[in-house]
Design an enzyme around this catalytic site. Structure first.
Site, PDB file in Angstrom:
ATOM      1  N   HIS A   1      33.089  54.450  53.517  1.00  0.00           N
ATOM      2  CA  HIS A   1      34.374  54.759  54.296  1.00  0.00           C
ATOM      3  C   HIS A   1      34.716  54.325  55.747  1.00  0.00           C
ATOM      4  O   HIS A   1      35.459  54.948  56.526  1.00  0.00           O
ATOM      5  CB  HIS A   1      34.991  56.426  54.455  1.00  0.00           C
TER       6      HIS A   1
ATOM      7  N   ARG B   1      37.517  44.406  50.762  1.00  0.00           N
ATOM      8  CA  ARG B   1      36.870  45.569  51.103  1.00  0.00           C
ATOM      9  C   ARG B   1      35.515  45.637  50.001  1.00  0.00           C
ATOM     10  O   ARG B   1      35.535  45.566  49.034  1.00  0.00           O
ATOM     11  CB  ARG B   1      37.481  46.904  50.935  1.00  0.00           C
TER      12      ARG B   1
ATOM     13  N   ASN C   1      41.102  45.692  47.266  1.00  0.00           N
ATOM     14  CA  ASN C   1      40.220  46.929  47.730  1.00  0.00           C
ATOM     15  C   ASN C   1      39.765  47.485  46.374  1.00  0.00           C
ATOM     16  O   ASN C   1      40.774  48.325  45.817  1.00  0.00           O
ATOM     17  CB  ASN C   1      41.101  47.738  48.681  1.00  0.00           C
TER      18      ASN C   1
ATOM     19  N   GLU D   1      43.483  51.503  55.581  1.00  0.00           N
ATOM     20  CA  GLU D   1      42.264  50.482  55.438  1.00  0.00           C
ATOM     21  C   GLU D   1      42.915  49.076  55.520  1.00  0.00           C
ATOM     22  O   GLU D   1      42.150  48.265  55.949  1.00  0.00           O
ATOM     23  CB  GLU D   1      41.686  50.880  54.250  1.00  0.00           C
TER      24      GLU D   1
ATOM     25  N   ARG E   1      30.532  63.895  42.927  1.00  0.00           N
ATOM     26  CA  ARG E   1      29.013  63.604  43.313  1.00  0.00           C
ATOM     27  C   ARG E   1      28.536  64.692  44.183  1.00  0.00           C
ATOM     28  O   ARG E   1      29.170  65.570  44.597  1.00  0.00           O
ATOM     29  CB  ARG E   1      29.257  62.373  44.317  1.00  0.00           C
TER      30      ARG E   1
END
Ligand code: ADP
Length: 398
Positions: free
Chosen positions: A179, A91, A10, A384, A235
């Site tokens: 996500h 991922r 990931n 995850e 961001r």
């Protein structure tokens, strides 16, 4: 089913996380997890924890590039101390408009996903590098891609479509979200009582929020790329397009090459904005909370902007869902920053959201709403890697 060791890779924009699970019928046991972080800096971190969470490795290596970083991971996996993987799950933030299903990775699929690097410019290059390396180093085992965009595939057209000329829509420019693996894992953890009307706020270094109806994504804040949506660590989130044009024109004065100017604009909106840009101090919520305590007004403004944006988004999702049963906080800030949860929810009583101060004083999974709150407010961890293992097991049996 026999026990299968499954490796999960990931990668983030400057990190590679990994974990190895033993999967058998109904059981998933994580036997090792670790990460290399700070790729491209002198301040790298490399750690590995065993099955009970004890740190086995804790180093601060120099990590000039991703190849040095990934070698640390593969050397650890090849040390003979953990079983060799029978499959690998990767991922991936976005595979563009044509790769939307989780599936087995082939060299052709990697090329296809790479052609859409612009859809997750900070994440795709490192993920593609790792997929190619994994196929080269483990040629005899299957590799699978698990996409963040997979969970968001159920968004209706009116949500996905961007108000731009058709020629750009035809190039695949639309809202995809990110996500997704984290959101899937929240729905998974709530089973079998998944609320009809659910909002999940994944608040980490990258932050997003989703409206989920009957376990399926109805809307999510991130757009074509993870730069859209709510303000996050570095961001902008959604912003007046005129701001981009203003900044681009300023950059273009000193940078006549169009690609170079676009790269500089990307750096401004993806790496220098958000909490970091507003505070002028840090993208890390812990630093900002410390600065606020010391009276730093810019840190206060950055965090206020963050909480205000999320509260506003929650309001719009309640309208979109036509009500709300549950609000879940997850991600590094969602799980740990008690003050952010309290500040986001402070003005949302009119939506039936009431947080209990004592219940909200803990870190980690908990119900934090008051006894009589019409909306249940919870904190959950994003699982995850477990979701990726589940997808790999399913795909291997198909
Ligand atoms: P990523 O998007 O990199 O996976 P994480 O989910 O790990 O990010 O979240 C990182 C964010 O979580 C950082 O802003 C960090 O400050 C915040 N965070 C982590 N632990 C705490 C804590 N104990 N208190 C407040 N914020 C925290």
């Amino acid at each position: 089913m026999t026990t299968l060791p499954i490796l999960v890779l990931n990668s983030g924009s400057s990190s590679i996380k990994f974990s190895l699970y033993e999967a058998s019928d109904g059981a998933r046991n994580r036997i090792v997890e670790g990460a290399v972080d700070g790729i491209g800096t002198d301040l790298g971190k490399f750690w590995i924890k065993d099955a009970v969470g004890e740190k086995q490795v804790d180093q601060t290596p120099v990590l000039p590039n991703r190849s040095v970083a990934f070698k640390l991971v593969t050397d650890a996996l090849n040390s003979g101390e953990v079983p060799a993987p029978a499959a690998i799950g990767h991922r991936m933030v976005s595979g563009g408009p044509t790769v939307l299903e989780n599936q087995r990775i082939t060299p052709q699929l990697i090329d296809e996903m790479e052609s859409y690097s612009a859809f997750a410019p900070l994440h795709t290059p490192i993920a593609i590098y790792i997929m190619r390396e994994a196929l080269r180093m483990f040629p005899s085992i299957p590799n699978f891609v698990c996409l963040d965009t997979y969970f968001h595939r159920t968004m209706p057209e009116v949500v996905k479509h961007m108000p731009i000329p058709e020629e750009y829509s035809a190039m695949g420019v639309r809202r995809y979200g990110a996500h997704g693996v984290s959101y899937e894992s929240i729905v998974y953890q709530l089973q079998p009582n998944v609320p009809d009307k659910l909002i999940v706020a994944h608040l980490g270094n990258g932050a997003s929020i989703s409206a989920i109806r009957n376990g399926q994504c109805l809307d999510t804040s991130m757009g074509l790329t993870p730069t859209g949506g709510i303000i996050s660590g570095t961001r902008t989130g959604d912003i007046d397009p005129g701001v981009l044009i203003f900044i681009l024109r300023r950059i273009a004065k000193a940078t006549p090459d169009a690609d170079e100017a676009a790269d500089k604009l990307e750096t401004v909106v993806s790496k220098r904005s958000g909490l970091l840009g507003v505070s002028g101090l840090s993208n890390d919520m812990r630093d900002l909370r410390e600065a606020i305590k010391a009276g730093n007004a810019k840190a206060r403004l950055a965090v206020d902007k963050f909480c205000w944006t999320i509260a506003r988004w929650i309001g719009s999702y309640v309208a979109e869902l036509n009500g709300l049963d549950m609000l879940v906080f997850t991600g590094g800030i969602g799980e740990n920053d008690i003050d952010s949860r309290a500040e986001i929810c402070a003005g949302l009583g009119t939506l039936g959201i009431f947080v209990d101060q004592a219940r909200n004083s803990v870190r980690g999974p908990a119900v934090i709403s008051t006894e009589n709150s019409p909306v249940t407010v919870r904190v959950l961890s994003p699982l995850e890697d477990l979701m990726i293992v589940n997808h790999v097991v399913r795909l291997m049996s198909e």
